[in-house]
Design a protein around this motif. Structure first.
Motif, PDB file in Angstrom:
ATOM      1  N   TYR A   1     -42.578 -68.650 -24.069  1.00 49.11           N
ATOM      2  CA  TYR A   1     -41.140 -68.794 -23.865  1.00 49.11           C
ATOM      3  C   TYR A   1     -40.742 -70.242 -23.629  1.00 49.11           C
ATOM      4  O   TYR A   1     -39.679 -70.670 -24.052  1.00 49.11           O
ATOM      5  CB  TYR A   1     -40.663 -67.939 -22.689  1.00 49.11           C
ATOM      6  CG  TYR A   1     -40.745 -66.462 -22.929  1.00 49.11           C
ATOM      7  CD1 TYR A   1     -40.308 -65.910 -24.122  1.00 49.11           C
ATOM      8  CD2 TYR A   1     -41.258 -65.613 -21.964  1.00 49.11           C
ATOM      9  CE1 TYR A   1     -40.391 -64.545 -24.341  1.00 49.11           C
ATOM     10  CE2 TYR A   1     -41.330 -64.244 -22.174  1.00 49.11           C
ATOM     11  CZ  TYR A   1     -40.894 -63.717 -23.362  1.00 49.11           C
ATOM     12  OH  TYR A   1     -40.965 -62.378 -23.586  1.00 49.11           O
TER      13      TYR A   1
ATOM     14  N   GLN B   1     -37.460 -55.788 -19.932  1.00 47.42           N
ATOM     15  CA  GLN B   1     -38.511 -56.001 -18.928  1.00 47.42           C
ATOM     16  C   GLN B   1     -39.029 -57.430 -18.937  1.00 47.42           C
ATOM     17  O   GLN B   1     -39.647 -57.882 -17.976  1.00 47.42           O
ATOM     18  CB  GLN B   1     -39.654 -55.002 -19.113  1.00 47.42           C
ATOM     19  CG  GLN B   1     -40.495 -55.203 -20.349  1.00 47.42           C
ATOM     20  CD  GLN B   1     -39.888 -54.634 -21.633  1.00 47.42           C
ATOM     21  OE1 GLN B   1     -38.777 -54.112 -21.643  1.00 47.42           O
ATOM     22  NE2 GLN B   1     -40.633 -54.739 -22.726  1.00 47.42           N
ATOM     23  N   GLU B   2     -38.781 -58.185 -20.010  1.00 47.08           N
ATOM     24  CA  GLU B   2     -39.248 -59.562 -20.109  1.00 47.08           C
ATOM     25  C   GLU B   2     -38.182 -60.593 -19.720  1.00 47.08           C
ATOM     26  O   GLU B   2     -38.459 -61.791 -19.673  1.00 47.08           O
ATOM     27  CB  GLU B   2     -39.721 -59.849 -21.530  1.00 47.08           C
ATOM     28  CG  GLU B   2     -40.901 -58.979 -21.938  1.00 47.08           C
ATOM     29  CD  GLU B   2     -41.231 -59.120 -23.399  1.00 47.08           C
ATOM     30  OE1 GLU B   2     -41.799 -60.169 -23.759  1.00 47.08           O
ATOM     31  OE2 GLU B   2     -40.916 -58.193 -24.163  1.00 47.08           O
ATOM     32  N   LEU B   3     -36.978 -60.131 -19.427  1.00 46.12           N
ATOM     33  CA  LEU B   3     -35.881 -61.070 -19.170  1.00 46.12           C
ATOM     34  C   LEU B   3     -36.051 -61.851 -17.874  1.00 46.12           C
ATOM     35  O   LEU B   3     -35.615 -63.000 -17.789  1.00 46.12           O
ATOM     36  CB  LEU B   3     -34.535 -60.344 -19.214  1.00 46.12           C
ATOM     37  CG  LEU B   3     -34.129 -59.859 -20.601  1.00 46.12           C
ATOM     38  CD1 LEU B   3     -32.802 -59.093 -20.536  1.00 46.12           C
ATOM     39  CD2 LEU B   3     -34.032 -61.006 -21.590  1.00 46.12           C
ATOM     40  N   ASN B   4     -36.675 -61.276 -16.862  1.00 44.41           N
ATOM     41  CA  ASN B   4     -36.906 -62.028 -15.621  1.00 44.41           C
ATOM     42  C   ASN B   4     -37.875 -63.180 -15.862  1.00 44.41           C
ATOM     43  O   ASN B   4     -37.681 -64.276 -15.336  1.00 44.41           O
ATOM     44  CB  ASN B   4     -37.418 -61.121 -14.507  1.00 44.41           C
ATOM     45  CG  ASN B   4     -36.287 -60.376 -13.830  1.00 44.41           C
ATOM     46  OD1 ASN B   4     -35.208 -60.923 -13.635  1.00 44.41           O
ATOM     47  ND2 ASN B   4     -36.522 -59.123 -13.490  1.00 44.41           N
ATOM     48  N   THR B   5     -38.898 -62.956 -16.672  1.00 44.78           N
ATOM     49  CA  THR B   5     -39.831 -64.029 -17.028  1.00 44.78           C
ATOM     50  C   THR B   5     -39.102 -65.115 -17.796  1.00 44.78           C
ATOM     51  O   THR B   5     -39.297 -66.309 -17.562  1.00 44.78           O
ATOM     52  CB  THR B   5     -40.996 -63.468 -17.864  1.00 44.78           C
ATOM     53  OG1 THR B   5     -41.640 -62.436 -17.124  1.00 44.78           O
ATOM     54  CG2 THR B   5     -41.990 -64.550 -18.233  1.00 44.78           C
TER      55      THR B   5
ATOM     56  N   LEU C   1     -35.928 -65.803 -17.570  1.00 48.78           N
ATOM     57  CA  LEU C   1     -35.055 -66.479 -16.605  1.00 48.78           C
ATOM     58  C   LEU C   1     -35.837 -67.512 -15.787  1.00 48.78           C
ATOM     59  O   LEU C   1     -35.355 -68.625 -15.566  1.00 48.78           O
ATOM     60  CB  LEU C   1     -34.390 -65.448 -15.689  1.00 48.78           C
ATOM     61  CG  LEU C   1     -33.389 -65.985 -14.675  1.00 48.78           C
ATOM     62  CD1 LEU C   1     -32.212 -66.666 -15.373  1.00 48.78           C
ATOM     63  CD2 LEU C   1     -32.886 -64.851 -13.786  1.00 48.78           C
ATOM     64  N   GLU C   2     -37.025 -67.164 -15.360  1.00 49.17           N
ATOM     65  CA  GLU C   2     -37.864 -68.110 -14.623  1.00 49.17           C
ATOM     66  C   GLU C   2     -38.148 -69.349 -15.472  1.00 49.17           C
ATOM     67  O   GLU C   2     -38.126 -70.479 -14.971  1.00 49.17           O
ATOM     68  CB  GLU C   2     -39.175 -67.441 -14.214  1.00 49.17           C
ATOM     69  CG  GLU C   2     -39.009 -66.398 -13.134  1.00 49.17           C
ATOM     70  CD  GLU C   2     -40.278 -65.600 -12.872  1.00 49.17           C
ATOM     71  OE1 GLU C   2     -41.364 -66.003 -13.352  1.00 49.17           O
ATOM     72  OE2 GLU C   2     -40.185 -64.573 -12.190  1.00 49.17           O
ATOM     73  N   THR C   3     -38.403 -69.141 -16.750  1.00 41.81           N
ATOM     74  CA  THR C   3     -38.659 -70.255 -17.669  1.00 41.81           C
ATOM     75  C   THR C   3     -37.424 -71.126 -17.818  1.00 41.81           C
ATOM     76  O   THR C   3     -37.522 -72.354 -17.881  1.00 41.81           O
ATOM     77  CB  THR C   3     -39.118 -69.724 -19.039  1.00 41.81           C
ATOM     78  OG1 THR C   3     -40.243 -68.864 -18.859  1.00 41.81           O
ATOM     79  CG2 THR C   3     -39.476 -70.860 -19.975  1.00 41.81           C
TER      80      THR C   3
ATOM     81  N   TYR D   1     -35.189 -71.688 -15.526  1.00 42.79           N
ATOM     82  CA  TYR D   1     -35.092 -72.522 -14.320  1.00 42.79           C
ATOM     83  C   TYR D   1     -36.062 -73.703 -14.387  1.00 42.79           C
ATOM     84  O   TYR D   1     -35.739 -74.796 -13.926  1.00 42.79           O
ATOM     85  CB  TYR D   1     -35.333 -71.698 -13.060  1.00 42.79           C
ATOM     86  CG  TYR D   1     -34.098 -70.958 -12.595  1.00 42.79           C
ATOM     87  CD1 TYR D   1     -32.981 -71.654 -12.143  1.00 42.79           C
ATOM     88  CD2 TYR D   1     -34.038 -69.570 -12.623  1.00 42.79           C
ATOM     89  CE1 TYR D   1     -31.838 -70.990 -11.722  1.00 42.79           C
ATOM     90  CE2 TYR D   1     -32.901 -68.898 -12.211  1.00 42.79           C
ATOM     91  CZ  TYR D   1     -31.808 -69.610 -11.773  1.00 42.79           C
ATOM     92  OH  TYR D   1     -30.678 -68.949 -11.364  1.00 42.79           O
TER      93      TYR D   1
ATOM     94  N   TRP E   1     -30.790 -54.735 -22.547  1.00 44.88           N
ATOM     95  CA  TRP E   1     -30.310 -55.969 -21.888  1.00 44.88           C
ATOM     96  C   TRP E   1     -29.333 -55.665 -20.759  1.00 44.88           C
ATOM     97  O   TRP E   1     -29.294 -56.385 -19.766  1.00 44.88           O
ATOM     98  CB  TRP E   1     -29.664 -56.918 -22.897  1.00 44.88           C
ATOM     99  CG  TRP E   1     -28.358 -56.433 -23.432  1.00 44.88           C
ATOM    100  CD1 TRP E   1     -28.158 -55.638 -24.517  1.00 44.88           C
ATOM    101  CD2 TRP E   1     -27.070 -56.667 -22.875  1.00 44.88           C
ATOM    102  NE1 TRP E   1     -26.823 -55.377 -24.688  1.00 44.88           N
ATOM    103  CE2 TRP E   1     -26.128 -55.995 -23.687  1.00 44.88           C
ATOM    104  CE3 TRP E   1     -26.612 -57.392 -21.767  1.00 44.88           C
ATOM    105  CZ2 TRP E   1     -24.768 -56.020 -23.431  1.00 44.88           C
ATOM    106  CZ3 TRP E   1     -25.243 -57.409 -21.522  1.00 44.88           C
ATOM    107  CH2 TRP E   1     -24.347 -56.726 -22.351  1.00 44.88           C
TER     108      TRP E   1
ATOM    109  N   PHE F   1     -30.423 -55.701 -17.163  1.00 43.87           N
ATOM    110  CA  PHE F   1     -30.746 -56.997 -16.586  1.00 43.87           C
ATOM    111  C   PHE F   1     -29.559 -57.530 -15.838  1.00 43.87           C
ATOM    112  O   PHE F   1     -29.584 -57.986 -14.773  1.00 43.87           O
ATOM    113  CB  PHE F   1     -31.180 -57.964 -17.686  1.00 43.87           C
ATOM    114  CG  PHE F   1     -31.464 -59.349 -17.232  1.00 43.87           C
ATOM    115  CD1 PHE F   1     -32.568 -59.641 -16.446  1.00 43.87           C
ATOM    116  CD2 PHE F   1     -30.635 -60.395 -17.594  1.00 43.87           C
ATOM    117  CE1 PHE F   1     -32.840 -60.935 -16.056  1.00 43.87           C
ATOM    118  CE2 PHE F   1     -30.895 -61.707 -17.207  1.00 43.87           C
ATOM    119  CZ  PHE F   1     -32.015 -61.965 -16.432  1.00 43.87           C
TER     120      PHE F   1
END
Length: 113
Positions: free
Chosen positions: A3, A80-84, A86-88, A90, A110, A113
């Motif tokens: 990502y 399920q991958e959207l939090n990962t 989002l971390e990227t 940031y 989506w 989320f």
């Protein structure tokens, strides 16, 4: 899936934009940039919705994170991958208040989320 590379490529792509080389549209005044609610821009495909959003964000000097789900490298991504993701964002953008999810309807689930 890497990502960080995908989002870095997308960030570089929008880096060349500026409010001076994007067209002005009256609809830009309808975006409430100070609202705590999500702003949704709808319209037919290829009508300039993304351009309108970038223009409004640039005009208000807003630091925002951007992800374009029309990127073929993100094809098949699920909610399920959207939090990962989002971390990227940031990591790449630092602190931001606005998140621009372009073509988010391409992500199955989506809305959860």
């Amino acid at each position: 899936m890497n990502y960080e590379q995908i989002l870095a490529d997308q960030k570089e792509e929008i880096r060349g934009f500026s409010d001076k080389n994007l067209c002005t549209r009256d609809e830009g005044s309808l975006v409430d940039i100070d609202s705590a609610l999500a702003q949704i821009v709808i319209g037919v495909r290829r009508s300039g919705k993304s351009t309108l959003c970038h223009k409004v964000l640039f005009e208000h000097h807003i630091n925002y994170a951007y992800v374009n789900f029309d990127d073929e490298r993100l094809f098949g991504i699920g909610a399920q991958e959207l939090n990962t993701l989002l971390e990227t964002l940031y990591v790449l953008y630092g602190k931001f208040r606005h998140l621009f999810l372009d073509e988010v309807q391409n992500v199955d689930g989506w809305h959860l989320f």
